[in-house]
Design a protein around this motif. Structure first.
Motif, PDB file in Angstrom:
ATOM      1  N   THR A  82    -111.910  86.479  51.500  1.00 14.92           N
ATOM      2  CA  THR A  82    -111.584  88.011  51.467  1.00 14.92           C
ATOM      3  C   THR A  82    -112.702  88.743  51.938  1.00 14.92           C
ATOM      4  OG1 THR A  82    -111.964  88.530  49.125  1.00 14.92           O
ATOM      5  CG2 THR A  82    -109.787  87.380  49.778  1.00 14.92           C
ATOM      6  N   ALA A  83    -113.808  88.267  51.923  1.00 19.73           N
ATOM      7  CA  ALA A  83    -115.010  88.956  52.178  1.00 19.73           C
ATOM      8  C   ALA A  83    -115.305  90.361  51.216  1.00 19.73           C
ATOM      9  CB  ALA A  83    -114.902  89.422  53.648  1.00 19.73           C
ATOM     10  N   ASN A  84    -114.638  90.239  50.046  1.00 15.80           N
ATOM     11  CA  ASN A  84    -114.910  91.223  49.328  1.00 15.80           C
ATOM     12  C   ASN A  84    -115.281  90.790  47.939  1.00 15.80           C
ATOM     13  OD1 ASN A  84    -113.956  93.649  50.968  1.00 15.80           O
ATOM     14  ND2 ASN A  84    -111.942  92.806  50.661  1.00 15.80           N
ATOM     15  N   ILE A 115    -118.808  84.519  36.724  1.00 15.48           N
ATOM     16  CA  ILE A 115    -119.518  84.125  37.775  1.00 15.48           C
ATOM     17  C   ILE A 115    -120.020  85.307  38.452  1.00 15.48           C
ATOM     18  CG2 ILE A 115    -119.241  82.646  39.881  1.00 15.48           C
ATOM     19  CD1 ILE A 115    -116.952  81.066  38.288  1.00 15.48           C
ATOM     20  N   THR A 116    -121.211  85.535  38.429  1.00 12.71           N
ATOM     21  CA  THR A 116    -122.003  86.726  39.027  1.00 12.71           C
ATOM     22  C   THR A 116    -122.884  86.363  40.363  1.00 12.71           C
ATOM     23  OG1 THR A 116    -123.496  86.529  37.481  1.00 12.71           O
ATOM     24  CG2 THR A 116    -121.661  88.123  36.772  1.00 12.71           C
ATOM     25  N   ASP A 117    -123.199  85.310  40.443  1.00 11.29           N
ATOM     26  CA  ASP A 117    -124.399  84.757  41.544  1.00 11.29           C
ATOM     27  C   ASP A 117    -123.472  84.573  42.624  1.00 11.29           C
ATOM     28  OD1 ASP A 117    -126.445  83.929  42.936  1.00 11.29           O
ATOM     29  OD2 ASP A 117    -126.844  82.197  41.552  1.00 11.29           O
ATOM     30  N   TYR A 118    -123.801  85.606  43.627  1.00  9.75           N
ATOM     31  CA  TYR A 118    -123.126  85.506  44.991  1.00  9.75           C
ATOM     32  C   TYR A 118    -124.071  85.994  46.030  1.00  9.75           C
ATOM     33  CZ  TYR A 118    -122.403  90.666  45.022  1.00  9.75           C
ATOM     34  OH  TYR A 118    -122.936  91.711  44.734  1.00  9.75           O
ATOM     35  N   GLN A 119    -123.623  85.627  47.472  1.00  9.55           N
ATOM     36  CA  GLN A 119    -124.462  85.923  48.449  1.00  9.55           C
ATOM     37  C   GLN A 119    -123.244  86.212  49.553  1.00  9.55           C
ATOM     38  OE1 GLN A 119    -126.749  82.171  48.518  1.00  9.55           O
ATOM     39  NE2 GLN A 119    -128.323  83.638  49.162  1.00  9.55           N
ATOM     40  N   VAL A 120    -123.834  87.142  50.573  1.00  6.67           N
ATOM     41  CA  VAL A 120    -122.896  87.519  51.647  1.00  6.67           C
ATOM     42  C   VAL A 120    -123.261  86.350  52.817  1.00  6.67           C
ATOM     43  CG1 VAL A 120    -121.785  89.204  53.359  1.00  6.67           C
ATOM     44  CG2 VAL A 120    -122.603  89.866  50.790  1.00  6.67           C
ATOM     45  N   SER A 121    -121.933  86.031  53.757  1.00  9.59           N
ATOM     46  CA  SER A 121    -122.454  85.398  54.649  1.00  9.59           C
ATOM     47  C   SER A 121    -123.045  86.068  55.759  1.00  9.59           C
ATOM     48  CB  SER A 121    -121.156  84.787  55.496  1.00  9.59           C
ATOM     49  OG  SER A 121    -120.416  85.946  55.827  1.00  9.59           O
ATOM     50  N   VAL A 122    -123.934  85.277  56.496  1.00 11.71           N
ATOM     51  CA  VAL A 122    -124.769  85.970  57.733  1.00 11.71           C
ATOM     52  C   VAL A 122    -124.389  85.531  59.144  1.00 11.71           C
ATOM     53  CG1 VAL A 122    -127.214  86.210  58.330  1.00 11.71           C
ATOM     54  CG2 VAL A 122    -126.670  86.157  55.961  1.00 11.71           C
ATOM     55  N   GLY A 123    -124.122  86.305  59.967  1.00  7.79           N
ATOM     56  CA  GLY A 123    -123.951  86.074  61.359  1.00  7.79           C
ATOM     57  C   GLY A 123    -122.798  85.034  61.508  1.00  7.79           C
ATOM     58  N   THR A 124    -121.934  84.967  60.563  1.00  5.84           N
ATOM     59  CA  THR A 124    -120.444  84.383  60.990  1.00  5.84           C
ATOM     60  C   THR A 124    -119.411  85.039  61.641  1.00  5.84           C
ATOM     61  OG1 THR A 124    -119.964  84.764  58.583  1.00  5.84           O
ATOM     62  CG2 THR A 124    -121.183  82.803  59.059  1.00  5.84           C
TER      63      THR A 124
END
Length: 422
Positions: free
Chosen positions: A58-60, A94-103
């Protein structure tokens, strides 16, 4: 929370690439660590904790929570209360997250370390929507084991003369001398499961010992009814999409558009009518990686991956590209459709960049067959063939329910690699 099933299942279509693995030794920090199956020894949980990773397409940012369910040997939820098998509160955000880069396909990448557990056994990790605890997003099986028995096993060609070139037979012994104080009836107290290539759809259960050596405290399992026999299968096909700037192994071409990248896997044909060919594989597993950045977690893109199988149309049958990437489930996501102009089957699956093992499976071939305790309707034999020389990994799980206990425990584990390449 209502848990309808305890299989490996992704219910929310926006959740993808669910990985669960122990962080073991030299593989920590490398893409190969995901080849470690979700299994950990009871005493090693602190040194090799289980790590969960998954992507939200969902990218949110969404609020997820996790809960651990204890199951018996047959994967039916046990009657144990949370406090009987957990050290901590069994409902964790679950709180550890990162956002995708350059995809081109944006996503949020989540991580979570599974807490230590008190008892060996079968478990299901359930991830659900924090806003609605009955909205389960996915479930993932894992096992915690204790080695309280001595297990020895070996693999040979089937003793059934008609299947000796196609099947593999697993014979084993279980020594329970160190556990004998907990044993009342050795032939009945242990539940033995044999699994091929880490696949829960390739298991043999309900094995009975063929011989009980009471004086030695040893059980022998050399089933004369061939229940301990597995179809040998074939080495898994594979392809490499770690980079899309050029063609990886077994990728025919790559189309790069503004909104998506499409990779066409090499056109496949049936292998069942040919001689066995030896080559290395991951036994059906896959590895996520990104060649340019070395960071598969957030740098790898989702690729529209096209599978093509040139074979005559099979009336009333369904053909699937099958692998651990789909938990070996045969559903709409990995179903291929017949294309008369192509003269074969073709399907498109969105997969994260990496190296994947796969094969082709078919359902609807009549009549369905059961062999060696394994249902072979939805089998890979017709396209891939069965060869007794195939390199396969086998695992032996031994469960028991100790006196006064209310659930099954996994007290023995053994793994062997038949035909391992040196």
């Amino acid at each position: 929370m209502t848990l309808a099933q305890t299989t490996d299942t992704i219910i929310d279509p926006k959740i993808a690439t669910v990985l669960l693995y122990p962080q073991v030794g030299s593989t920590q920090g490398s893409s190969a660590q995901t080849l470690n199956i979700p299994l950990v020894k009871l005493d090693d949980q602190a040194q090799s904790p289980l790590q969960l990773e998954f992507d939200d397409l969902t990218a949110n940012y969404r609020n997820f929570r996790s809960k651990i369910i204890h199951c018996n040997a047959n994967w039916v939820r046990s009657v144990l209360n949370d406090i009987e098998y957990t050290y901590e509160y069994n409902d964790v955000p679950i709180t550890d997250y990162q956002v995708s880069v350059g995809t081109k396909v944006p996503y949020y990448h989540y991580k979570y370390s599974v807490p230590r557990l008190k008892l060996p056994g079968n478990y299901v990790l359930v991830v659900y929507n924090e806003q609605n605890r009955n909205q389960i997003l996915f479930t993932r099986r894992f096992r915690v084991y204790a080695n309280l028995l001595s297990i020895n096993a070996g693999v040979r060609f089937s003793t059934d003369v008609s299947r000796q070139f196609n099947d593999q037979q697993v014979d084993l012994t279980i020594g329970y001398r160190a556990y004998q104080s907990q044993v009342n009836s050795p032939q009945d107290d242990f539940k033995v499961v044999i699994r091929q290539n880490f696949r829960d759809d390739r298991t043999v259960t309900d094995l009975r010992p063929s011989n009980v050596r009471s004086f030695d405290q040893v059980l022998e399992y050399n089933a004369i009814d061939l229940r301990n026999t597995f179809p040998g299968g074939n080495e898994y096909r594979f392809f490499d999409t770690r980079t899309v700037l050029s063609r990886g192994n077994y990728v025919e071409r790559v189309d790069r558009k503004a909104d998506r990248t499409t990779a066409y896997v090499q056109t496949d044909r049936p292998r069942s009518g040919f001689a066995y060919t030896q080559f290395d594989d991951f036994n059906g597993l896959f590895v996520i990686d990104h060649r340019e950045t070395g960071d598969g977690a957030t740098g790898a893109d989702y690729i529209e991956t096209v599978f093509t199988l040139l074979v005559d149309e099979l009336p009333n049958a369904s053909v699937y590209a099958n692998g651990a990437f789909n938990f070996w489930s045969l559903d709409d996501r990995n179903r291929l459709s017949y294309d008369s102009a192509l003269g074969g089957y073709r399907g498109r699956i969105w997969l994260k960049q990496g190296v994947y093992n796969y094969n082709y499976a078919i359902t609807g071939i009549a009549p369905p067959v059961t062999r060696s305790g394994i249902r072979v309707d939805g089998n890979e034999t017709l396209i891939e063939g069965d060869f007794s020389q195939t390199e396969n990994v086998y695992e032996v799980f031994v469960y028991t329910r100790p006196p006064a206990a209310r659930a099954d425990q996994l007290i023995g584990y053994y793994m062997l690699d038949f035909g391992q390449r040196k």
